[in-house]
Design an enzyme around this catalytic site. Sequence first.
Site, short mmCIF file in Angstrom:
data_model
loop_
_atom_site.label_atom_id
_atom_site.label_comp_id
_atom_site.label_asym_id
_atom_site.label_seq_id
_atom_site.Cartn_x
_atom_site.Cartn_y
_atom_site.Cartn_z
CB SER A 1 3.31 1.49 6.11
OG SER A 1 2.01 1.48 6.57
CG ASP B 1 0.00 -4.18 2.54
OD1 ASP B 1 0.53 -3.60 1.57
OD2 ASP B 1 -0.37 -3.59 3.58
N GLY C 1 3.67 5.99 9.09
CA GLY C 1 5.07 6.02 8.67
C GLY C 1 5.80 4.74 8.97
CB SER D 1 -0.13 -4.82 6.71
OG SER D 1 -1.28 -4.51 5.95
CG HIS E 1 -0.26 0.17 2.53
ND1 HIS E 1 0.07 -0.90 3.33
CD2 HIS E 1 0.18 1.27 3.19
CE1 HIS E 1 0.66 -0.46 4.42
NE2 HIS E 1 0.74 0.85 4.36
#
Length: 459
Positions: free
Chosen positions: A320, A237, A318, A335, A206
Site C-alpha cells: 500500500s 486514498d 505492505g 490503494s 488508508h
Amino acid sequence: MGHARRGIVRRGTRIAAIGGLLLGGLMVTQALASEPSGGRAFGDSSARAAYRTAADLVSKLGTARTAGSWIADDGTPVVAVTDRAAADRVTAAGARPAMVHNSMDLLKSATADLSSAPRVAGTAWALDYAANEVVVRADRTVSASDWSRMTELARGIGAFVRMERVQGTFTTRLDGARPVFSTGGRCSAGFNVSDGRSEFVLTAGHCGPDGALWFSDAEGRTPLGRTVASEFPGAGDFSLIRYENERDAPGENIVAIGDGRGVRITGSADPVVGERVFRSGSTTGLHDGVVTALNATVNYPEGAVTGLIETTVCAEAGDSGGPLFSEGVALGVTSGGSGDCRSGGTTFFQPVTKAMSDLGVRLIGQPETPEGSGDGPASSAPAPQGAAMAPGSAAPGAIQEVGTTGTFDGLLSWFTDSRNMLPGLLIAAGSLVALAATLRIRSKQEREAYRRTYSATWS
C-alpha cells in the site's frame, strides 16, 4: 642504456596519456548522451501525444457522441464513437474510430445509479471502454443475497452492465519502495513531494490517519515523520507524511525496484487505458501490468473510494502506498485490490496528479504545475496513424544503482556511473597533464643534448 630506458618510459607514458584522453572523452560523451532531460514528463512521449489526440477528439465531440478513448496494442489512439460523422472526424484526425451503442453519458448514468444504491462491501465497478460496458465485480465476501440484489439492479439499468465474480477479496494493502511502519501496520513510501516550504512522503490514505507517527524501522527506533493530511475513504486514498527531520528528506525521487537499483522519476501524468505500467512495493518489489480502466469505484470494508485507476498489476499486504509509474513518470500510489502476485489479480491506484492537486504539493525537483492527462492545448496537427509507441514496449524508466554502503562502494558506484561526466573529465585532465609533462621533459632533454653536442663540436 639509461637513455634507452628513459625513452621507453616516455613513449609508454605518452601512449597511456593519449589513451586516457580518449577514454575520458568517451565517458563524457556517454554521460551527456544518457543524461535525462530535466523535468521530462510523459507528455513528451509519442504514446502521450497519441493519447492527447484521442482526448482532444473526445472533448470536441462531446460525451453524447463518444464513450472514452484508449491506446491500442500497436500504439494507435482509439476513440469510441456513436455515429458515422463522429467516426469520420476521428479518422481525419489520425486516430482510429470504434463504433459503439452506448455513449459516455449513458455509461456514467449507470455508475451513478450503482453509487446511489445501498453500498455493498467487496464490490467495485469501472467503465470498460473497449467493451463499451460498465463492469461490476464482486469478491468472495459478497453474500448470495447481496449479489442477487445487485444483479437485479444491473438488469434494471441495462444490458451493458456486466456482472463478474472475482477471486479473493477487495482489501487495502496495508501491512515500495521503501517500507514505512506505524502502529497500524506496514506500508510503502510513494513519492517525495514538497509544498515549497517542507518535504513530505506521498502515500496511501488508508495507511494512517492524521497524526499517525511513522518510523523507518520495524522496531520503532528511527522516526520518519507524522501524517499531516489524509483522505480515505471518499474521493481518494492518499496522505502526506511530513519528514521529522528535514535533513532526512532525499531531495529527489528515485523509486527502489530491488537488487540495489532504482528508477529516477522525471515527471507526473495521468495514466492511459491500455498503457503498460509498473508498481514497486516493500513486500513484492517490482511488478508490471496494464491500465484497464479509470475513475473506478471500490467498496472497501472501510468505505467506498472513487476516482481510482484499475490495473492488472498484482499487489500484496505492505505494498500500500507504493508508487505506480511508467517511463520514469509518476502515475499513482497503491490503494488496494484482490488476488496476489502468485495467482494475479486486480489492483487499484490513487492517481498522483489528483492527490498532489488536492494536497497543494508537487514532486520534488519538478515544476509547480504537474503534467496532466488532457488539460494541455489542443494540437493543430493530427498525429500520424500508428506513430505512437506500442504500450507493451514501455519500460519503468532510467535505472541506476541506489543504496550503496561504505566509502569504497560509494566511490566505485560514483566512478562507474555512466551518467556522471566528472570521472571522465578527471581522467581526461590527468591524461592531458601527463602528456604535457612528457613533452616538456622530452624538450628539456633534447635541449641539453643539443648543448652537449654543440660544446663538444666547438670546444
